[in-house]
Design a protein around this motif. Structure first.
Motif, PDB file in Angstrom:
ATOM      1  N   PRO A  57       0.723  -1.680  -0.005  1.00 33.01           N
ATOM      2  CA  PRO A  57       0.235  -0.548  -0.135  1.00 33.01           C
ATOM      3  C   PRO A  57       0.731   1.095  -0.037  1.00 33.01           C
ATOM      4  O   PRO A  57       2.081   1.488   0.735  1.00 33.01           O
ATOM      5  N   PRO A  58       0.478   2.181  -0.532  1.00 34.08           N
ATOM      6  CA  PRO A  58       1.474   4.042  -0.528  1.00 34.08           C
ATOM      7  C   PRO A  58       0.971   4.160   0.537  1.00 34.08           C
ATOM      8  O   PRO A  58       0.186   4.154   1.849  1.00 34.08           O
ATOM      9  N   GLN A  59       1.589   5.377   1.350  1.00 33.72           N
ATOM     10  CA  GLN A  59       1.875   5.667   2.759  1.00 33.72           C
ATOM     11  C   GLN A  59       0.060   6.227   2.921  1.00 33.72           C
ATOM     12  O   GLN A  59       0.060   5.847   3.841  1.00 33.72           O
ATOM     13  N   GLY A  60      -0.316   7.062   1.993  1.00 32.44           N
ATOM     14  CA  GLY A  60      -1.591   7.440   2.393  1.00 32.44           C
ATOM     15  C   GLY A  60      -2.252   6.712   3.200  1.00 32.44           C
ATOM     16  O   GLY A  60      -3.475   6.767   3.624  1.00 32.44           O
ATOM     17  N   ALA A  61      -2.416   5.424   2.128  1.00 36.48           N
ATOM     18  CA  ALA A  61      -3.480   4.466   2.588  1.00 36.48           C
ATOM     19  C   ALA A  61      -2.745   4.113   3.290  1.00 36.48           C
ATOM     20  O   ALA A  61      -3.973   3.731   5.175  1.00 36.48           O
ATOM     21  N   VAL A  62      -1.715   3.947   4.263  1.00 37.49           N
ATOM     22  CA  VAL A  62      -1.500   3.279   5.095  1.00 37.49           C
ATOM     23  C   VAL A  62      -1.620   4.698   6.726  1.00 37.49           C
ATOM     24  O   VAL A  62      -2.194   4.009   7.189  1.00 37.49           O
ATOM     25  N   SER A  63      -1.628   5.988   6.246  1.00 36.18           N
ATOM     26  CA  SER A  63      -1.819   6.517   6.947  1.00 36.18           C
ATOM     27  C   SER A  63      -3.303   6.607   7.572  1.00 36.18           C
ATOM     28  O   SER A  63      -4.076   7.102   8.515  1.00 36.18           O
ATOM     29  N   ALA A  64      -4.494   6.511   6.474  1.00 35.42           N
ATOM     30  CA  ALA A  64      -6.122   6.273   6.061  1.00 35.42           C
ATOM     31  C   ALA A  64      -5.931   5.033   7.063  1.00 35.42           C
ATOM     32  O   ALA A  64      -7.096   5.618   8.206  1.00 35.42           O
ATOM     33  N   LEU A  65      -5.158   4.330   7.585  1.00 35.19           N
ATOM     34  CA  LEU A  65      -6.343   2.826   7.955  1.00 35.19           C
ATOM     35  C   LEU A  65      -5.812   2.950   9.882  1.00 35.19           C
ATOM     36  O   LEU A  65      -6.593   3.107  10.355  1.00 35.19           O
ATOM     37  N   ALA A  66      -4.482   4.065   9.864  1.00 38.22           N
ATOM     38  CA  ALA A  66      -4.108   4.500  10.962  1.00 38.22           C
ATOM     39  C   ALA A  66      -5.389   5.264  11.467  1.00 38.22           C
ATOM     40  O   ALA A  66      -5.530   4.822  12.923  1.00 38.22           O
ATOM     41  N   ASP A  67      -5.649   5.490  10.751  1.00 32.90           N
ATOM     42  CA  ASP A  67      -7.051   6.980  11.288  1.00 32.90           C
ATOM     43  C   ASP A  67      -8.217   6.419  11.714  1.00 32.90           C
ATOM     44  O   ASP A  67      -8.871   6.245  12.703  1.00 32.90           O
TER      45      ASP A  67
END
Length: 354
Positions: A57-67
């Motif tokens: 996954p891209p970094q944006g997807a990782v940040s969205a999952l953490a949120d």
């Protein structure tokens, strides 16, 4: 029935650990893949690939999952960085495998060419040694021809010795009369060897005269104008040497496969990513090759991804029945001049901002 399919056995341990951690976060949140897609903005198909270990996954997807799961993004980002390095190593191993295949194919082609040349040489030798063709020793020489001519002359054919052959002496003078004076015989013409020597001597003399003439004419002041010195050709700028395994740079890479040209793996990085409809696109850029290409995942069958650069270079890839793939390369001085568009049935689904 378990919710998740087993991760692939060949998966790198760090990628496996990262995918397992994402699965635990999704299970703890109680979200379905559809709900996760709605909350993060990434498609359900993309999350199936991320959680299945088939796509990083891209970094944006990782940040969205953490949120959406209430997780500390710093811990998840650390695991993602380790997985990204492992993913790059896997790509580099793939590049090395492709390079080994190309080397093996080149060696096989060289061996086949050598075998064909050896077979052709054997055929030529057999043709030269075939019956009815004179052997190289049997070719008559000039000395043999002279000997043959001497043996076939009339005197040699008669078989009589030279002392026994009659000699014409002319009429004897009458008694009391003085013997007639013999006139001098004309000088014999020079033989063939002497003629050749004289011709060579004359030729050498003529060449010496010509050389002296050109020497004095070329001296400063020896002629009306001094001969113009030739201008040396401009030196070609030294081209930068590419690393081992990298086969192109700049414009030479346009239209070429990044994997086959050695521009991927350790020489490439994802400089930007975006979602276009349901498709996830990445800009892959190689600083060494000065070229970029597009990588797409979670696309719809029949989508076409197009990449362009400021050099008017363009490359496209029709996915056909696939949902992921990558384009050929385009020359680009930097990743900032690259643009990616996704088309479906001839209609644009969206583009990234250049």
């Amino acid at each position: 029935m378990p919710r998740w399919k087993p991760l692939p056995e060949e998966l790198d341990p760090e990628i496996r650990d990262f995918a397992s951690q994402m699965r635990r976060l999704v299970d703890r949140s109680g979200l379905s893949l559809s709900a996760l897609s709605d909350k993060t903005g990434y498609s359900k198909t993309s999350w199936e690939r991320y959680l299945g270990g088939r796509l990083l996954p891209p970094q944006g997807a990782v940040s969205a999952l953490a949120d959406v799961t209430g997780t500390d993004v710093r811990h998840l980002a650390t695991l993602w960085e380790l997985a990204e390095r492992a993913w790059s190593r896997a790509e580099m191993r793939h590049d090395m495998t492709m390079e080994a295949i190309r080397i093996s194919q080149a060696r096989e082609a060289l061996e086949a060419a050598e075998a064909a040349e050896a077979q052709a040489a054997r055929g030529r030798r057999r043709q030269r040694n075939a019956p009815g063709r004179p052997a190289p020793d049997a070719v008559p020489t000039a000395g043999d021809a002279a000997t043959t001519a001497l043996r076939t002359s009339p005197e040699a054919a008669s078989g009589a010795p030279a002392a026994s052959r009659p000699v014409s002496r002319g009429p004897r003078p009458a008694p009391g009369r003085p013997a007639p004076r013999r006139t001098a015989r004309p000088a014999e013409a020079p033989s063939g060897g002497r003629r050749l020597t004289m011709l060579l001597a004359g030729g050498v003399s003529a060449l010496a005269v010509l050389a002296a003439t050109f020497f004095f004419v070329d001296l400063p002041g020896g002629g009306d104008e001094a001969a113009a010195e030739p201008t040396p050709p401009p030196r070609k700028a030294t081209e930068p040497k590419l690393p081992d395994g990298v086969l192109c740079s700049g414009a030479d890479c346009t239209g070429e496969d990044p994997e086959l040209m050695g521009c991927g793996g350790q020489y490439a990085e994802t400089t930007s990513d975006a979602m276009i409809g349901t498709a996830y696109v990445e800009v892959r850029y190689s600083e060494v090759c000065k070229a970029a290409w597009a990588r797409i995942g979670a696309a719809e069958p029949g989508d076409t991804v197009v990449i362009t650069a400021d050099t008017d270079a363009e490359a496209s890839e029709d996915l056909g029945g696939n949902t992921e793939g990558y384009t050929m390369m385009v020359a680009a001085k930097s990743p900032d001049v690259v643009r990616i568009c996704v088309e479906r049935a001839g209609a644009s689904q969206g583009c990234t901002v250049r």
